[in-house]
Design a protein around this motif. Structure first.
Motif, PDB file in Angstrom:
ATOM      1  N   ALA A 111       9.946  -6.147  13.125  1.00 18.37           N
ATOM      2  CA  ALA A 111       9.601  -4.896  12.441  1.00 18.37           C
ATOM      3  C   ALA A 111      10.777  -3.929  12.410  1.00 18.37           C
ATOM      4  N   ILE A 112      10.594  -2.870  11.614  1.00 19.77           N
ATOM      5  CA  ILE A 112      11.579  -1.792  11.560  1.00 19.77           C
ATOM      6  C   ILE A 112      10.893  -0.476  11.915  1.00 19.77           C
ATOM      7  N   ASN A 113      11.677   0.499  12.342  1.00 12.51           N
ATOM      8  CA  ASN A 113      11.194   1.852  12.594  1.00 12.51           C
ATOM      9  C   ASN A 113      11.969   2.805  11.701  1.00 12.51           C
ATOM     10  N   LEU A 114      11.223   3.664  10.997  1.00 14.31           N
ATOM     11  CA  LEU A 114      11.812   4.627  10.078  1.00 14.31           C
ATOM     12  C   LEU A 114      11.492   6.043  10.505  1.00 14.31           C
ATOM     13  N   GLN A 115      12.437   6.945  10.278  1.00 11.89           N
ATOM     14  CA  GLN A 115      12.173   8.376  10.426  1.00 11.89           C
ATOM     15  C   GLN A 115      11.989   8.911   9.012  1.00 11.89           C
ATOM     16  N   THR A 116      10.768   9.343   8.687  1.00 16.35           N
ATOM     17  CA  THR A 116      10.490   9.899   7.368  1.00 16.35           C
ATOM     18  C   THR A 116      10.266  11.402   7.515  1.00 16.35           C
ATOM     19  N   ASN A 117      10.061  12.086   6.404  1.00 15.70           N
ATOM     20  CA  ASN A 117       9.753  13.524   6.454  1.00 15.70           C
ATOM     21  C   ASN A 117       8.431  13.780   7.163  1.00 15.70           C
ATOM     22  N   VAL A 128       0.782  -1.246   0.000  1.00 14.52           N
ATOM     23  CA  VAL A 128       0.000   0.000   0.000  1.00 14.52           C
ATOM     24  C   VAL A 128       0.812   1.294   0.000  1.00 14.52           C
ATOM     25  N   LEU A 129       2.120   1.226   0.248  1.00 17.39           N
ATOM     26  CA  LEU A 129       2.878   2.464   0.263  1.00 17.39           C
ATOM     27  C   LEU A 129       4.330   2.269  -0.152  1.00 17.39           C
ATOM     28  N   SER A 130       4.898   3.363  -0.638  1.00 16.02           N
ATOM     29  CA  SER A 130       6.335   3.450  -0.900  1.00 16.02           C
ATOM     30  C   SER A 130       6.835   4.576  -0.016  1.00 16.02           C
ATOM     31  N   VAL A 131       7.863   4.293   0.765  1.00 17.54           N
ATOM     32  CA  VAL A 131       8.346   5.288   1.712  1.00 17.54           C
ATOM     33  C   VAL A 131       9.867   5.226   1.767  1.00 17.54           C
ATOM     34  N   GLY A 169       7.356  11.953   9.782  1.00 16.43           N
ATOM     35  CA  GLY A 169       7.397  11.439  11.149  1.00 16.43           C
ATOM     36  C   GLY A 169       7.914  10.011  11.196  1.00 16.43           C
ATOM     37  N   LYS A 170       7.770   9.412  12.367  1.00 16.23           N
ATOM     38  CA  LYS A 170       8.246   8.038  12.560  1.00 16.23           C
ATOM     39  C   LYS A 170       7.150   7.045  12.203  1.00 16.23           C
ATOM     40  N   ILE A 171       7.562   5.952  11.542  1.00 15.56           N
ATOM     41  CA  ILE A 171       6.594   4.887  11.258  1.00 15.56           C
ATOM     42  C   ILE A 171       7.244   3.535  11.532  1.00 15.56           C
ATOM     43  N   GLN A 172       6.394   2.577  11.846  1.00 18.32           N
ATOM     44  CA  GLN A 172       6.842   1.206  12.062  1.00 18.32           C
ATOM     45  C   GLN A 172       6.256   0.335  10.956  1.00 18.32           C
ATOM     46  N   ILE A 173       7.088  -0.548  10.397  1.00 18.45           N
ATOM     47  CA  ILE A 173       6.621  -1.458   9.350  1.00 18.45           C
ATOM     48  C   ILE A 173       7.048  -2.871   9.736  1.00 18.45           C
ATOM     49  N   ASP A 174       6.081  -3.784   9.754  1.00 17.57           N
ATOM     50  CA  ASP A 174       6.382  -5.194  10.031  1.00 17.57           C
ATOM     51  C   ASP A 174       7.029  -5.823   8.804  1.00 17.57           C
ATOM     52  N   TYR A 175       7.991  -6.703   9.018  1.00 19.47           N
ATOM     53  CA  TYR A 175       8.674  -7.378   7.903  1.00 19.47           C
ATOM     54  C   TYR A 175       7.694  -8.069   6.966  1.00 19.47           C
ATOM     55  N   VAL A 176       6.634  -8.678   7.521  1.00 22.44           N
ATOM     56  CA  VAL A 176       5.685  -9.419   6.683  1.00 22.44           C
ATOM     57  C   VAL A 176       5.010  -8.525   5.643  1.00 22.44           C
ATOM     58  N   ASN A 177       4.997  -7.202   5.882  1.00 24.77           N
ATOM     59  CA  ASN A 177       4.371  -6.269   4.947  1.00 24.77           C
ATOM     60  C   ASN A 177       5.349  -5.704   3.916  1.00 24.77           C
ATOM     61  N   ILE A 178       6.625  -5.941   4.100  1.00 24.58           N
ATOM     62  CA  ILE A 178       7.620  -5.375   3.184  1.00 24.58           C
ATOM     63  C   ILE A 178       7.739  -6.236   1.934  1.00 24.58           C
ATOM     64  N   LYS A 179       7.502  -5.608   0.785  1.00 23.78           N
ATOM     65  CA  LYS A 179       7.624  -6.302  -0.504  1.00 23.78           C
ATOM     66  C   LYS A 179       9.033  -6.137  -1.063  1.00 23.78           C
TER      67      LYS A 179
END
Length: 138
Positions: free
Chosen positions: A112-118, A98-101, A120-130
């Motif tokens: 999961a991983i935690n990212l600092q984007t423009n 659903v997203l490209s970040v 804010g911070k988001i968490q993405i579970d590995y199972v959702n990463i394509k």
């Protein structure tokens, strides 16, 4: 893979990943290695010399292939939790269904991983990463 990991360690480097590629109708079995301070040509040659006779007896893939040993490079694929963990602090591009970040990788757990984007911070579970990879800003 565990045997391969142990063999590569004998050469003083870590196994990062393997892949099978097909280029110009040629099968290529790639072994990516890493080490603190960077991988040298000597490191790649050492691993290749160690693996070649073993693969002659027990091929990693069926059919004819070429063996390539290299570092994963500055911009590299991230697939396993250990890849993400070794890339904390680096810039990454992540694609999910659903997203490209993109952003800076703040931390990585086993789930999961935690990212600092423009935005804010988001968490993405590995199972959702394509798809995920590091990148450099020029």
């Amino acid at each position: 893979m565990d045997n391969l990991e142990n063999l590569v360690k004998e050469c003083g480097v870590e196994l990062y990943d393997t892949e099978i590629a097909n280029e110009n109708g040629r099968a290529i079995y790639r072994v990516y290695i890493t080490k603190n301070g960077g991988v040298s040509l000597d490191d790649c040659e050492k691993v290749s010399r160690l693996l070649s006779p073993i693969f002659d007896v027990t091929p990693p893939i069926s059919g004819e292939y070429s063996l390539e040993v290299s570092s994963p490079g500055l911009e590299r694929k991230l697939e396993k939790p250990k890849h993400f963990k070794s890339s904390i602090g680096e810039l990454v591009k992540i694609k999910t269904a659903v997203l490209s970040v993109q952003g800076r990788l703040l931390d990585a757990s086993d789930e999961a991983i935690n990212l600092q984007t423009n935005d804010g911070k988001i968490q993405i579970d590995y199972v959702n990463i394509k798809k995920a990879k590091t990148y450099l800003e020029w």
